[in-house]
Motif scaffolding. Structure first.
Motif, PDB file in Angstrom:
ATOM      1  N   SER A  83       0.822  -1.212   0.000  1.00  0.00           N
ATOM      2  CA  SER A  83       0.000   0.000   0.000  1.00  0.00           C
ATOM      3  C   SER A  83       0.856   1.262   0.000  1.00  0.00           C
ATOM      4  N   ALA A  84       1.983   1.239   0.716  1.00  0.00           N
ATOM      5  CA  ALA A  84       2.853   2.420   0.783  1.00  0.00           C
ATOM      6  C   ALA A  84       3.551   2.673  -0.556  1.00  0.00           C
ATOM      7  N   THR A  85       3.902   1.617  -1.273  1.00  0.00           N
ATOM      8  CA  THR A  85       4.627   1.766  -2.544  1.00  0.00           C
ATOM      9  C   THR A  85       3.848   2.620  -3.532  1.00  0.00           C
ATOM     10  N   THR A  86       2.541   2.438  -3.601  1.00  0.00           N
ATOM     11  CA  THR A  86       1.714   3.185  -4.565  1.00  0.00           C
ATOM     12  C   THR A  86       1.051   4.415  -3.946  1.00  0.00           C
ATOM     13  N   SER A  87       1.345   4.705  -2.682  1.00  0.00           N
ATOM     14  CA  SER A  87       0.613   5.758  -1.959  1.00  0.00           C
ATOM     15  C   SER A  87       0.838   7.155  -2.520  1.00  0.00           C
ATOM     16  N   ILE A  88       2.064   7.489  -2.897  1.00  0.00           N
ATOM     17  CA  ILE A  88       2.346   8.831  -3.417  1.00  0.00           C
ATOM     18  C   ILE A  88       1.633   9.046  -4.745  1.00  0.00           C
ATOM     19  N   VAL A  89       1.723   8.059  -5.627  1.00  0.00           N
ATOM     20  CA  VAL A  89       1.094   8.166  -6.943  1.00  0.00           C
ATOM     21  C   VAL A  89      -0.423   8.250  -6.818  1.00  0.00           C
ATOM     22  N   SER A  90      -1.003   7.427  -5.947  1.00  0.00           N
ATOM     23  CA  SER A  90      -2.466   7.413  -5.806  1.00  0.00           C
ATOM     24  C   SER A  90      -3.002   8.639  -5.086  1.00  0.00           C
ATOM     25  N   ASN A  91      -2.122   9.381  -4.416  1.00  0.00           N
ATOM     26  CA  ASN A  91      -2.537  10.624  -3.746  1.00  0.00           C
ATOM     27  C   ASN A  91      -1.922  11.845  -4.429  1.00  0.00           C
ATOM     28  N   GLY A  92      -1.796  11.746  -5.750  1.00  0.00           N
ATOM     29  CA  GLY A  92      -1.170  12.813  -6.526  1.00  0.00           C
ATOM     30  C   GLY A  92      -1.842  14.161  -6.365  1.00  0.00           C
ATOM     31  N   ASN A  93      -3.158  14.182  -6.319  1.00  0.00           N
ATOM     32  CA  ASN A  93      -3.878  15.458  -6.180  1.00  0.00           C
ATOM     33  C   ASN A  93      -3.548  16.150  -4.872  1.00  0.00           C
ATOM     34  N   LEU A  94      -3.433  15.377  -3.815  1.00  0.00           N
ATOM     35  CA  LEU A  94      -3.090  15.936  -2.511  1.00  0.00           C
ATOM     36  C   LEU A  94      -1.670  16.487  -2.508  1.00  0.00           C
ATOM     37  N   VAL A  95      -0.764  15.785  -3.167  1.00  0.00           N
ATOM     38  CA  VAL A  95       0.638  16.212  -3.235  1.00  0.00           C
ATOM     39  C   VAL A  95       0.762  17.553  -3.964  1.00  0.00           C
ATOM     40  N   LYS A  96      -0.055  17.758  -4.990  1.00  0.00           N
ATOM     41  CA  LYS A  96       0.040  18.971  -5.801  1.00  0.00           C
ATOM     42  C   LYS A  96      -0.628  20.188  -5.155  1.00  0.00           C
ATOM     43  N   LYS A  97      -1.568  19.953  -4.258  1.00  0.00           N
ATOM     44  CA  LYS A  97      -2.378  21.056  -3.747  1.00  0.00           C
ATOM     45  C   LYS A  97      -1.732  21.844  -2.615  1.00  0.00           C
ATOM     46  N   VAL A  98      -1.174  21.148  -1.630  1.00  0.00           N
ATOM     47  CA  VAL A  98      -0.729  21.826  -0.414  1.00  0.00           C
ATOM     48  C   VAL A  98       0.576  21.218   0.082  1.00  0.00           C
ATOM     49  N   TYR A  99       1.356  22.048   0.805  1.00  0.00           N
ATOM     50  CA  TYR A  99       2.621  21.536   1.327  1.00  0.00           C
ATOM     51  C   TYR A  99       2.422  20.834   2.661  1.00  0.00           C
ATOM     52  N   PHE A 100       3.096  19.733   2.818  1.00  0.00           N
ATOM     53  CA  PHE A 100       3.237  19.003   4.072  1.00  0.00           C
ATOM     54  C   PHE A 100       4.335  17.976   3.833  1.00  0.00           C
ATOM     55  N   PRO A 101       4.950  17.458   4.860  1.00  0.00           N
ATOM     56  CA  PRO A 101       5.983  16.433   4.649  1.00  0.00           C
ATOM     57  C   PRO A 101       5.375  15.234   3.926  1.00  0.00           C
ATOM     58  N   ARG A 102       5.846  14.956   2.729  1.00  0.00           N
ATOM     59  CA  ARG A 102       5.236  13.915   1.894  1.00  0.00           C
ATOM     60  C   ARG A 102       5.349  12.523   2.516  1.00  0.00           C
ATOM     61  N   GLU A 103       6.292  12.352   3.438  1.00  0.00           N
ATOM     62  CA  GLU A 103       6.424  11.054   4.103  1.00  0.00           C
ATOM     63  C   GLU A 103       5.159  10.658   4.846  1.00  0.00           C
ATOM     64  N   ILE A 104       4.346  11.657   5.172  1.00  0.00           N
ATOM     65  CA  ILE A 104       3.116  11.396   5.927  1.00  0.00           C
ATOM     66  C   ILE A 104       2.192  10.452   5.164  1.00  0.00           C
ATOM     67  N   ILE A 105       2.217  10.517   3.842  1.00  0.00           N
ATOM     68  CA  ILE A 105       1.316   9.671   3.046  1.00  0.00           C
ATOM     69  C   ILE A 105       1.642   8.189   3.219  1.00  0.00           C
ATOM     70  N   PRO A 106       2.888   7.739   2.941  1.00  0.00           N
ATOM     71  CA  PRO A 106       3.170   6.312   3.186  1.00  0.00           C
ATOM     72  C   PRO A 106       3.112   5.946   4.660  1.00  0.00           C
ATOM     73  N   LEU A 107       3.465   6.891   5.546  1.00  0.00           N
ATOM     74  CA  LEU A 107       3.410   6.600   6.981  1.00  0.00           C
ATOM     75  C   LEU A 107       1.979   6.315   7.433  1.00  0.00           C
ATOM     76  N   SER A 108       1.023   7.039   6.875  1.00  0.00           N
ATOM     77  CA  SER A 108      -0.380   6.811   7.259  1.00  0.00           C
ATOM     78  C   SER A 108      -0.827   5.407   6.860  1.00  0.00           C
ATOM     79  N   MET A 109      -0.338   4.927   5.708  1.00  0.00           N
ATOM     80  CA  MET A 109      -0.650   3.562   5.273  1.00  0.00           C
ATOM     81  C   MET A 109      -0.054   2.539   6.244  1.00  0.00           C
ATOM     82  N   ILE A 110       1.200   2.784   6.618  1.00  0.00           N
ATOM     83  CA  ILE A 110       1.897   1.856   7.512  1.00  0.00           C
ATOM     84  C   ILE A 110       1.252   1.822   8.889  1.00  0.00           C
TER      85      ILE A 110
END
Length: 258
Positions: A83-110
């Protein structure tokens, strides 16, 4: 890496919200809901027990419980990495909209998988009661083993989730690797069944160290070897360090590449 951890802690509410969101989405519109956390490992245990105990005639004592003690940490590890491997790609819209530490996305999956993993331990302890296995003082070391497993998972997830943004083949590669990795980990068999000349090679596998340590602390009331703890710690620290470096170097191109 320490500075990055401090920054992630500033966004801990976002991490918490995304983790809760993942937990809710996992069983959304499901009749049984969180009961699937118990049913999944039980069904897998029954299938593997039938295949290896009654078809292949594995003679390991209390095989079902031994199997479950290895299956639970493996399932957490596999589900988290996938789930973490594809997390950044599947949350592309969130990544483009606002700044936050991107590690949070795979961390939330884990973390969502880790919470689910801890819940499934209820099944293991119920099985221990059914098979009348005594739990001893060694179990106090179990949290250390689980934290090291979490560290290993986070480090590898950071590497794979960032690489998958550039090379989408990574997610497919991970699925293939896990098929072989499963049988190279002493889950459906015990470490004692491996010939002595190959045992050292198997123990280069971090999940082999984790599985054997879980079994030692929970089932056998023995303290895992100091070499096991040293190995797990080394894997956790090195993978988290490399993962942080790789993630940060690729992070700058996330928005453009996605």
């Amino acid at each position: 890496m320490i500075q990055r951890i401090k920054e992630i802690l500033k966004y801990k509410e976002l991490l918490q919200n995304l983790t809760v969101k993942e937990l809710k989405l996992k069983y959304k519109n499901s009749v049984l809901g969180f009961f699937w956390s118990f049913l999944n490992p039980l069904m897998m245990m029954l299938v593997y027990t039938f295949a290896f105990k009654y078809v292949l005639r594995v003679t390991t004592e209390n095989f079902a419980v031994v199997l479950l003690a290895g299956l639970l940490p493996w399932t957490f590890f596999q589900n988290s990495i996938n789930s973490a491997t594809t997390s950044i790609v599947s949350n592309g819209n969130l990544v483009k909209k606002v700044y936050f530490p991107r590690e949070i996305i795979p961390l939330s999956m884990i973390f969502s998988n880790f919470i689910n993993f801890l819940i499934t331990f209820i099944v293991l302890f119920l099985a221990i009661m059914v098979f009348k296995i005594k739990i001893g003082a060694a179990i106090i070391l179990l949290p250390i083993v689980l934290i090291l497993l979490l560290g290993i998972t986070i480090g590898l997830s950071l590497i794979l989730s960032s690489l998958n943004v550039i090379y989408r083949d990574v997610s497919h590669f991970v699925e293939i690797i896990f098929m072989a990795w499963f049988y190279l980990t002493p889950i459906v068999y015990s470490l004692d069944l491996i010939p002595a000349q190959f045992r050292g090679i198997i123990l280069l596998n971090p999940l082999a160290l984790v599985v054997e340590s879980v079994r030692s602390t929970v089932l056998y009331n023995t303290v895992p070897s100091i070499h096991f703890f040293a190995g797990m710690t080394a894997y956790a620290v090195i993978l988290m360090f490399i993962g942080s470096k790789v993630f940060r170097s690729i992070e700058k191109s996330f928005a453009e590449t996605i």
